[in-house]
Design a protein around this motif. Structure first.
Motif, PDB file in Angstrom:
ATOM      1  N   PRO A  91       0.824  -1.202   0.000  1.00  0.00           N
ATOM      2  CA  PRO A  91       0.000   0.000   0.000  1.00  0.00           C
ATOM      3  C   PRO A  91       0.867   1.264   0.000  1.00  0.00           C
ATOM      4  O   PRO A  91       1.970   1.266   0.546  1.00  0.00           O
ATOM      5  N   VAL A  92       0.346   2.289  -0.638  1.00  0.00           N
ATOM      6  CA  VAL A  92       1.018   3.585  -0.574  1.00  0.00           C
ATOM      7  C   VAL A  92       0.957   4.052   0.876  1.00  0.00           C
ATOM      8  O   VAL A  92      -0.104   4.085   1.484  1.00  0.00           O
ATOM      9  N   ARG A  93       2.106   4.354   1.428  1.00  0.00           N
ATOM     10  CA  ARG A  93       2.106   4.777   2.824  1.00  0.00           C
ATOM     11  C   ARG A  93       2.557   6.223   2.942  1.00  0.00           C
ATOM     12  O   ARG A  93       3.645   6.568   2.508  1.00  0.00           O
ATOM     13  N   ARG A  96       3.537   9.760   9.079  1.00  0.00           N
ATOM     14  CA  ARG A  96       2.679  10.544   9.968  1.00  0.00           C
ATOM     15  C   ARG A  96       2.939  12.032   9.801  1.00  0.00           C
ATOM     16  O   ARG A  96       2.027  12.842   9.883  1.00  0.00           O
ATOM     17  N   MET A  99       1.007  13.039   6.830  1.00  0.00           N
ATOM     18  CA  MET A  99      -0.417  13.076   7.142  1.00  0.00           C
ATOM     19  C   MET A  99      -0.788  14.347   7.898  1.00  0.00           C
ATOM     20  O   MET A  99      -1.797  14.988   7.617  1.00  0.00           O
ATOM     21  N   GLU A 100       0.037  14.667   8.893  1.00  0.00           N
ATOM     22  CA  GLU A 100      -0.216  15.885   9.680  1.00  0.00           C
ATOM     23  C   GLU A 100      -0.213  17.110   8.786  1.00  0.00           C
ATOM     24  O   GLU A 100      -1.111  17.953   8.843  1.00  0.00           O
ATOM     25  N   ALA A 103      -3.203  17.224   6.590  1.00  0.00           N
ATOM     26  CA  ALA A 103      -4.397  17.643   7.330  1.00  0.00           C
ATOM     27  C   ALA A 103      -4.394  19.160   7.517  1.00  0.00           C
ATOM     28  O   ALA A 103      -5.427  19.817   7.352  1.00  0.00           O
ATOM     29  N   ILE A 104      -3.223  19.706   7.829  1.00  0.00           N
ATOM     30  CA  ILE A 104      -3.136  21.150   8.040  1.00  0.00           C
ATOM     31  C   ILE A 104      -3.476  21.888   6.742  1.00  0.00           C
ATOM     32  O   ILE A 104      -4.244  22.845   6.738  1.00  0.00           O
ATOM     33  N   ASP A 117       4.564  25.407   9.054  1.00  0.00           N
ATOM     34  CA  ASP A 117       5.702  25.310   9.973  1.00  0.00           C
ATOM     35  C   ASP A 117       5.276  25.699  11.391  1.00  0.00           C
ATOM     36  O   ASP A 117       5.626  25.053  12.368  1.00  0.00           O
ATOM     37  N   VAL A 119       2.318  25.660  12.820  1.00  0.00           N
ATOM     38  CA  VAL A 119       1.445  24.709  13.509  1.00  0.00           C
ATOM     39  C   VAL A 119       2.239  23.496  13.984  1.00  0.00           C
ATOM     40  O   VAL A 119       2.099  23.050  15.119  1.00  0.00           O
ATOM     41  N   ARG A 120       3.109  22.976  13.114  1.00  0.00           N
ATOM     42  CA  ARG A 120       3.807  21.750  13.468  1.00  0.00           C
ATOM     43  C   ARG A 120       5.063  22.011  14.278  1.00  0.00           C
ATOM     44  O   ARG A 120       5.649  21.086  14.844  1.00  0.00           O
ATOM     45  N   GLY A 121       5.516  23.245  14.284  1.00  0.00           N
ATOM     46  CA  GLY A 121       6.720  23.570  15.046  1.00  0.00           C
ATOM     47  C   GLY A 121       7.986  23.034  14.414  1.00  0.00           C
ATOM     48  O   GLY A 121       9.028  22.985  15.052  1.00  0.00           O
ATOM     49  N   VAL A 122       7.892  22.586  13.174  1.00  0.00           N
ATOM     50  CA  VAL A 122       9.074  22.131  12.437  1.00  0.00           C
ATOM     51  C   VAL A 122       8.965  22.616  11.000  1.00  0.00           C
ATOM     52  O   VAL A 122       7.881  22.956  10.524  1.00  0.00           O
ATOM     53  N   PHE A 161      -8.177  10.407  -3.610  1.00  0.00           N
ATOM     54  CA  PHE A 161      -7.338   9.545  -2.786  1.00  0.00           C
ATOM     55  C   PHE A 161      -8.040   9.137  -1.503  1.00  0.00           C
ATOM     56  O   PHE A 161      -7.911   8.015  -1.039  1.00  0.00           O
ATOM     57  N   PHE A 162      -8.772  10.057  -0.914  1.00  0.00           N
ATOM     58  CA  PHE A 162      -9.449   9.764   0.346  1.00  0.00           C
ATOM     59  C   PHE A 162     -10.953   9.572   0.170  1.00  0.00           C
ATOM     60  O   PHE A 162     -11.686   9.500   1.157  1.00  0.00           O
TER      61      PHE A 162
END
Lengths: 211, 278
Positions: A91-93, A96, A99-100, A103-104, A117, A119-122, A161-162
């Motif tokens: 499966p296409v993976r 995480r 994914m995050e 979603a953002i 950047d 929101v995720r702090g990176v 895709f979803f």
């Protein structure tokens, strides 16, 4: 007129079935209408609705679903494993982190890399590029600001895709976790206001931090 | 799994911390997707009320983690140091006594901004999980293979995407890189009589026999020179522009050579009728 339409219904249905199988992208009512200009749009809609009911449920291997504003045939998600065995494919993976970030972008679009950047702090530039390569997001404009930073948004491929009919199909954030958290906050405040000081000192015994 | 076991390990080291445990033992570092992820994990693991974060303990744990990263020679990105600075700042603010001259009961809690960001991030983590759990294309469901499109049916393997200009440049780079291993490259003196028109005719002749050729095949049997490579590049651009050919990039195969596919059947005839100013 009416009687001919009635007579043709099974045929219309069969034609639509064929078109759905052959179409590469989700088939919209408008596209169907260009192929079947003599058929009233209501009939197209009704036929699609009845096909949607027929191609559904655990008893069918093929499902008809509404995706990205159109209709698309796809395999029953229950049998993904079987098909992957057939293709001998993994499966296409998406990671995480991907994914995050996805979603953002989905919820905040259009947004700049800097906003993701934040929101995720990176730094998200690498992940954004990967998502762009997967054609799940794309640059959809430029912010009218210093440096004209790119604005990102999701693509129709993302919806496909979803299996989403539109972006509005995503679960709303306000009504879910966030609200529960805000409620928790309110409760926590009330408790801390009402409760006498000693109680909170006792509570702190439970903390695993005590040294 | 790894995260919880390492936290237990961390808790144990905490208990007997004076007994100089060599740091090499704690190799089991959970991989976090950044400082925010690490903080949220800490908060969940210790069942901390996110609205009343024990900043002293969190800061200590956080700095320990960053130290471990350094010990393992992991690259500690700027975002980790930035968060460390934020935590230490909040901690110092909390240590300051309330200003007695201030009439307000309390100033804003120095933790507020961090809490807001943590909650926001947690919401998106939740959203990401929701997305992940949805049926996904090529993981859970599949579409009918798009064989109906005549151009796909006509030729070759599926799983191609229309090549972009960058794919063309990449293909060019690969050819040049191969070329640079040969010393003759430097001593190029003679110049072939190459014209754009000539190269287009050559490519058209190749495509007349077969509907699809690979980029490297264009150079088979020719003396590779910078002049030829550049002319071929221009020829492909021109032929794509006037829709004589289409460029495709294999999406999934290991062999990532660019493919050139004819878009007109009588390609030789078309190429002979072209007019150039060059």
């Amino acid at each position: 007129m009416e009687s001919t339409e009635l007579m043709e219904k099974p045929q219309i249905r069969a034609i639509i079935e064929a078109l759905l199988l052959a179409a590469e992208d989700p088939l919209t009512i408008d596209r169907l209408a260009t192929v079947l200009p003599d058929v009233a749009p209501e009939i197209l809609r009704d036929t699609l609705a009845s096909l949607e009911l027929e191609f559904a449920g655990p008893g069918r291997g093929i499902h008809l679903v509404r995706i990205a504003g159109g209709y698309q045939l796809r395999t029953n998600p229950e049998f993904g494993g079987h098909i992957r065995t057939l293709f001998e494919s993994k499966p296409v993976r998406l990671s995480r982190a991907a994914m995050e970030t996805l979603a953002i972008v989905a919820y905040r679009q259009p947004l700049t890399r800097a906003e993701a950047d934040e929101v995720r702090g990176v730094n998200c530039s690498g992940v954004l590029k990967t998502l762009q390569e997967y054609e799940l997001i794309d640059v959809i404009g430029q912010l009218d600001d210093i440096g004209k930073p790119n604005l990102y948004g999701t693509t129709d491929r993302f919806l496909e895709f979803f299996g989403l009919e539109g972006i509005g199909d995503l679960p709303t954030l306000e009504s879910s976790e966030l609200e529960a958290l805000i409620e928790m906050h309110d409760v926590a405040e009330e408790v801390s206001e009402e409760a006498p000081e000693e109680d909170s000192v006792e509570d702190s015994d439970d903390e695993p931090t005590t040294e | 799994m790894t995260t919880s076991s390492s936290a237990d390990a961390a808790a144990k080291t905490d208990g007997k911390k004076e007994k100089s445990v060599p740091p090499e033992l704690s190799l089991d570092l959970p991989a976090y997707r950044g400082p925010m992820d690490m903080l949220l994990d800490l908060i969940q693991k210790h069942e901390i009320d996110i609205f009343d974060i024990p900043i002293e303990m969190i800061t200590r744990r956080y700095l320990e983690y960053v130290d471990q990263m350094k010990e393992l020679d992991l690259q500690v990105g700027g975002e980790w140091l930035e968060m460390a600075a934020t935590l230490v700042y909040i901690k110092s603010k909390m240590l300051l006594p309330d200003d007695p001259d201030d009439d307000d009961d309390e100033g804003p809690d120095p933790r507020d901004e961090l809490v807001r960001r943590l909650i926001e991030y947690q919401v998106f983590q939740w959203a990401a999980e929701q997305l992940h759990e949805r049926p996904q294309l090529r993981r859970d469901f599949f579409m009918a293979a798009p064989k109906a499109l005549h151009e796909r049916e006509q030729v070759g393997p599926p799983q191609l995407r229309q090549a972009s200009l960058f794919d063309l440049v990449d293909a060019l780079k690969r050819v040049i890189e191969e070329q640079e291993e040969e010393p003759e490259w430097v001593y190029e003196i003679t110049r072939e009589k190459l014209t754009l028109r000539g190269v287009i005719l050559e490519i058209a002749a190749l495509l007349a026999d077969r509907p699809r050729v690979s980029f490297t095949e264009l150079f088979a049997g020719t003396d590779l020179s910078r002049h030829r490579i550049v002319t071929t590049f221009l020829a492909l651009l021109e032929m794509t522009r006037i829709n004589m050919i289409r460029l495709f990039q294999p999406r999934l195969s290991d062999d990532n050579d660019l493919l050139i596919e004819r878009a007109v059947i009588d390609i030789v005839e078309v190429s002979q009728t072209l007019e150039f100013d060059i």
